[in-house]
Design an enzyme around this catalytic site. Structure first.
Site, PDB file in Angstrom:
ATOM      1  N   THR A 106      -7.465  -9.982  17.453  1.00 29.26           N
ATOM      2  CA  THR A 106      -6.963 -10.455  16.161  1.00 29.26           C
ATOM      3  C   THR A 106      -5.948 -11.577  16.412  1.00 29.26           C
ATOM      4  O   THR A 106      -5.509 -11.766  17.547  1.00 29.26           O
ATOM      5  CB  THR A 106      -6.322  -9.286  15.384  1.00 29.26           C
ATOM      6  OG1 THR A 106      -5.439  -8.612  16.283  1.00 29.26           O
ATOM      7  CG2 THR A 106      -7.364  -8.303  14.896  1.00 29.26           C
ATOM      8  N   VAL A 153       0.819  -1.225   0.000  1.00 31.61           N
ATOM      9  CA  VAL A 153       0.000   0.000   0.000  1.00 31.61           C
ATOM     10  C   VAL A 153       0.851   1.273   0.000  1.00 31.61           C
ATOM     11  O   VAL A 153       0.370   2.335  -0.378  1.00 31.61           O
ATOM     12  CB  VAL A 153      -1.009   0.038   1.184  1.00 31.61           C
ATOM     13  CG1 VAL A 153      -2.024  -1.077   1.078  1.00 31.61           C
ATOM     14  CG2 VAL A 153      -0.290   0.025   2.528  1.00 31.61           C
ATOM     15  N   SER A 186      -7.001   4.088  15.225  1.00 30.22           N
ATOM     16  CA  SER A 186      -6.767   3.345  16.460  1.00 30.22           C
ATOM     17  C   SER A 186      -7.052   4.305  17.604  1.00 30.22           C
ATOM     18  O   SER A 186      -6.971   5.538  17.421  1.00 30.22           O
ATOM     19  CB  SER A 186      -5.306   2.906  16.535  1.00 30.22           C
ATOM     20  OG  SER A 186      -4.964   2.542  17.865  1.00 30.22           O
ATOM     21  N   LYS A 243      -1.905   7.230  12.975  1.00 30.10           N
ATOM     22  CA  LYS A 243      -3.348   7.068  13.187  1.00 30.10           C
ATOM     23  C   LYS A 243      -4.026   8.422  13.397  1.00 30.10           C
ATOM     24  O   LYS A 243      -5.155   8.632  12.968  1.00 30.10           O
ATOM     25  CB  LYS A 243      -3.597   6.131  14.376  1.00 30.10           C
ATOM     26  CG  LYS A 243      -3.075   4.705  14.148  1.00 30.10           C
ATOM     27  CD  LYS A 243      -3.638   4.080  12.887  1.00 30.10           C
ATOM     28  CE  LYS A 243      -3.316   2.606  12.754  1.00 30.10           C
ATOM     29  NZ  LYS A 243      -3.902   1.995  11.548  1.00 30.10           N
ATOM     30  N   TYR A 261       3.385   5.378  15.480  1.00 26.88           N
ATOM     31  CA  TYR A 261       2.066   4.744  15.286  1.00 26.88           C
ATOM     32  C   TYR A 261       0.939   5.743  15.548  1.00 26.88           C
ATOM     33  O   TYR A 261       0.012   5.877  14.747  1.00 26.88           O
ATOM     34  CB  TYR A 261       1.946   3.531  16.210  1.00 26.88           C
ATOM     35  CG  TYR A 261       0.688   2.717  16.018  1.00 26.88           C
ATOM     36  CD1 TYR A 261       0.510   1.936  14.874  1.00 26.88           C
ATOM     37  CD2 TYR A 261      -0.324   2.728  16.971  1.00 26.88           C
ATOM     38  CE1 TYR A 261      -0.643   1.189  14.694  1.00 26.88           C
ATOM     39  CE2 TYR A 261      -1.478   1.981  16.798  1.00 26.88           C
ATOM     40  CZ  TYR A 261      -1.636   1.201  15.659  1.00 26.88           C
ATOM     41  OH  TYR A 261      -2.784   0.460  15.481  1.00 26.88           O
ATOM     42  N   CYS A 279      -7.454  -1.492   5.823  1.00 26.20           N
ATOM     43  CA  CYS A 279      -7.073  -2.136   7.090  1.00 26.20           C
ATOM     44  C   CYS A 279      -5.585  -2.455   7.165  1.00 26.20           C
ATOM     45  O   CYS A 279      -5.108  -2.849   8.231  1.00 26.20           O
ATOM     46  CB  CYS A 279      -7.849  -3.428   7.305  1.00 26.20           C
ATOM     47  SG  CYS A 279      -9.590  -3.183   7.606  1.00 26.20           S
TER      48      CYS A 279
HETATM   49  N1  LIG Z   1      -5.830  -5.481  16.382  1.00 30.54           N
HETATM   50  C1  LIG Z   1      -6.008  -4.406  17.122  1.00 30.54           C
HETATM   51  O1  LIG Z   1      -6.187  -4.489  18.354  1.00 30.54           O
HETATM   52  C2  LIG Z   1      -5.999  -3.042  16.494  1.00 30.54           C
HETATM   53  C3  LIG Z   1      -6.317  -1.939  17.293  1.00 30.54           C
HETATM   54  C4  LIG Z   1      -6.332  -0.671  16.720  1.00 30.54           C
HETATM   55  C5  LIG Z   1      -6.027  -0.519  15.395  1.00 30.54           C
HETATM   56  N2  LIG Z   1      -5.718  -1.591  14.638  1.00 30.54           N
HETATM   57  C6  LIG Z   1      -5.394  -1.356  13.231  1.00 30.54           C
HETATM   58  O2  LIG Z   1      -6.209  -2.200  12.433  1.00 30.54           O
HETATM   59  C7  LIG Z   1      -5.517  -2.540  11.235  1.00 30.54           C
HETATM   60  C8  LIG Z   1      -5.533  -4.046  11.073  1.00 30.54           C
HETATM   61  O3  LIG Z   1      -4.871  -4.615  12.186  1.00 30.54           O
HETATM   62  P1  LIG Z   1      -4.902  -6.173  12.485  1.00 30.54           P
HETATM   63  O4  LIG Z   1      -4.797  -6.330  13.942  1.00 30.54           O
HETATM   64  O5  LIG Z   1      -6.007  -6.798  11.745  1.00 30.54           O
HETATM   65  O6  LIG Z   1      -3.476  -6.575  11.875  1.00 30.54           O
HETATM   66  P2  LIG Z   1      -2.996  -7.865  11.055  1.00 30.54           P
HETATM   67  O7  LIG Z   1      -1.518  -7.861  11.163  1.00 30.54           O
HETATM   68  O8  LIG Z   1      -3.761  -9.078  11.471  1.00 30.54           O
HETATM   69  O9  LIG Z   1      -3.418  -7.489   9.561  1.00 30.54           O
HETATM   70  C9  LIG Z   1      -2.787  -6.453   8.873  1.00 30.54           C
HETATM   71  C10 LIG Z   1      -2.584  -6.891   7.442  1.00 30.54           C
HETATM   72  O10 LIG Z   1      -1.968  -5.815   6.746  1.00 30.54           O
HETATM   73  C11 LIG Z   1      -1.028  -6.360   5.850  1.00 30.54           C
HETATM   74  N3  LIG Z   1      -0.013  -5.350   5.520  1.00 30.54           N
HETATM   75  C12 LIG Z   1       0.965  -4.853   6.320  1.00 30.54           C
HETATM   76  N4  LIG Z   1       1.712  -3.968   5.640  1.00 30.54           N
HETATM   77  C13 LIG Z   1       1.210  -3.914   4.386  1.00 30.54           C
HETATM   78  C14 LIG Z   1       1.561  -3.189   3.210  1.00 30.54           C
HETATM   79  N5  LIG Z   1       2.607  -2.339   3.181  1.00 30.54           N
HETATM   80  N6  LIG Z   1       0.819  -3.378   2.097  1.00 30.54           N
HETATM   81  C15 LIG Z   1      -0.222  -4.236   2.103  1.00 30.54           C
HETATM   82  N7  LIG Z   1      -0.599  -4.953   3.175  1.00 30.54           N
HETATM   83  C16 LIG Z   1       0.117  -4.791   4.305  1.00 30.54           C
HETATM   84  C17 LIG Z   1      -0.424  -7.547   6.585  1.00 30.54           C
HETATM   85  O11 LIG Z   1       0.169  -8.467   5.702  1.00 30.54           O
HETATM   86  C18 LIG Z   1      -1.647  -8.117   7.301  1.00 30.54           C
HETATM   87  O12 LIG Z   1      -2.286  -9.125   6.542  1.00 30.54           O
HETATM   88  C19 LIG Z   1      -4.127  -1.909  11.354  1.00 30.54           C
HETATM   89  O13 LIG Z   1      -4.122  -0.696  10.663  1.00 30.54           O
HETATM   90  C20 LIG Z   1      -3.974  -1.680  12.848  1.00 30.54           C
HETATM   91  O14 LIG Z   1      -3.105  -0.618  13.109  1.00 30.54           O
HETATM   92  C21 LIG Z   1      -5.690  -2.851  15.161  1.00 30.54           C
END
Ligand SMILES: NC(=O)c1ccc[n+]([C@@H]2O[C@H](COP(=O)([O-])OP(=O)(O)OC[C@H]3O[C@@H](n4cnc5c(N)ncnc54)[C@H](O)[C@@H]3O)[C@@H](O)[C@H]2O)c1
Length: 256
Positions: free
Chosen positions: A197, A61, A149, A166, A162, A87
């Protein structure tokens, strides 16, 4: 916007919150294009969603060329783009200076911003250009959803990069909605708290329990499906625009 027969790109759709979102949007009748770096999980997702209803594109991305090529390929395969849910994201923590007072490498900061913030904008700009070509139906041509986030508001120790990424997403939500208002594209953001997750669910139960105890009500981790359902609602509710919604059980993160 109704989901039936729409085409939705989900970045980070191979895992976690993105993967849960693909299930919700597909159940509503949308075709799914997953943009992710994890080809193995992406292929598994496409198999589960159905090869005729979903596709995977290996996309960084953060790269203009990678996203431009993949967006063009989605239009070639599915004919249009109606929905984008961003995401994809990373979250390595590092303090601004380390224990020996050495500064954090600037590259680490820029890399994270490049993926989380610039990456979200990058996919949005390419998708918006395609959505703008759609016919206007009930005043709408497309919907864009970003993932921030709670760290946008209460960043913890080690989260300068981070939280900045966000916070940038929260900040660009309204101007993006304003930019795209004339063409009928809505833009919203979800700011999740602590979600269950795969990464978190892989932690020892004791760690998960202590994280859950910090959430006032309900005192548990959020389910990825709860994120996916909110994303689905943001697509379907035509009056929701320019807003960031916290999905966090009323948590307010402490410094550590
Ligand atoms: N899990 C949480 O508690 C939480 C809380 C707040 C925010 N978030 C945000 O939600 C989003 C998803 O998080 P998640 O927990 O599902 O993470 P995850 O690691 O399970 O999924 C993230 C996905 O993004 C892909 N990715 C990473 N860098 C990339 C790039 N440069 N190009 C394309 N794909 C890429 C990864 O391969 C992965 O499949 C993130 O932005 C994270 O910051 C998550």
């Amino acid at each position: 916007m109704e989901l039936t027969n729409k085409v939705a790109i989900v970045t980070g759709g191979a895992s976690g919150l993105g993967r849960a979102t693909t299930d919700v949007l597909a159940a509503g009748g949308a075709k799914i294009a997953i943009f992710d770096l994890n080809a193995e999980l992406g292929a598994e997702a496409v198999k589960a969603l159905g090869e005729d209803k979903a596709g995977f594109w290996s996309v960084d991305v953060a790269s203009a060329e990678s996203v431009e090529a993949a967006v063009a390929a989605v239009v070639e395969k599915f004919g249009r783009i109606d929905v984008l849910v961003n995401c994809a994201g990373v979250g390595p923590a590092k303090k601004i200076i380390d224990r020996d007072n050495n500064p954090m490498p600037l590259e680490d900061f820029s890399k994270l911003i490049g993926i989380n913030l610039t990456g979200s904008f990058n996919v949005a700009r390419c998708c918006a250009a395609e959505m703008a070509k759609n016919d206007l139906v009930d005043g709408e041509r497309g919907v864009i959803i970003h993932t921030a986030s709670v760290a946008a508001y209460e960043g913890q120790v080690g989260q300068c990069a981070y939280s900045a990424s966000k916070g940038g997403i929260v900040g660009m939500t309204l101007p993006m909605a304003r930019d795209l208002a004339k063409v009928g594209i809505r833009v919203n953001t979800i700011a999740p708290g602590i979600m269950g997750t795969p990464l978190l669910r892989g932690m020892p139960q004791k760690v998960q329990d202590s994280l859950a105890a910090t959430v006032p009500n309900p005192s548990r981790l959020g389910e990825p499906n709860e994120f996916g359902r909110l994303a689905g609602h943001m697509v379907e509710n035509g009056y929701m625009n320019g807003e960031t919604v916290r999905l966090d059980g009323a948590i307010r993160m402490q410094p550590r």
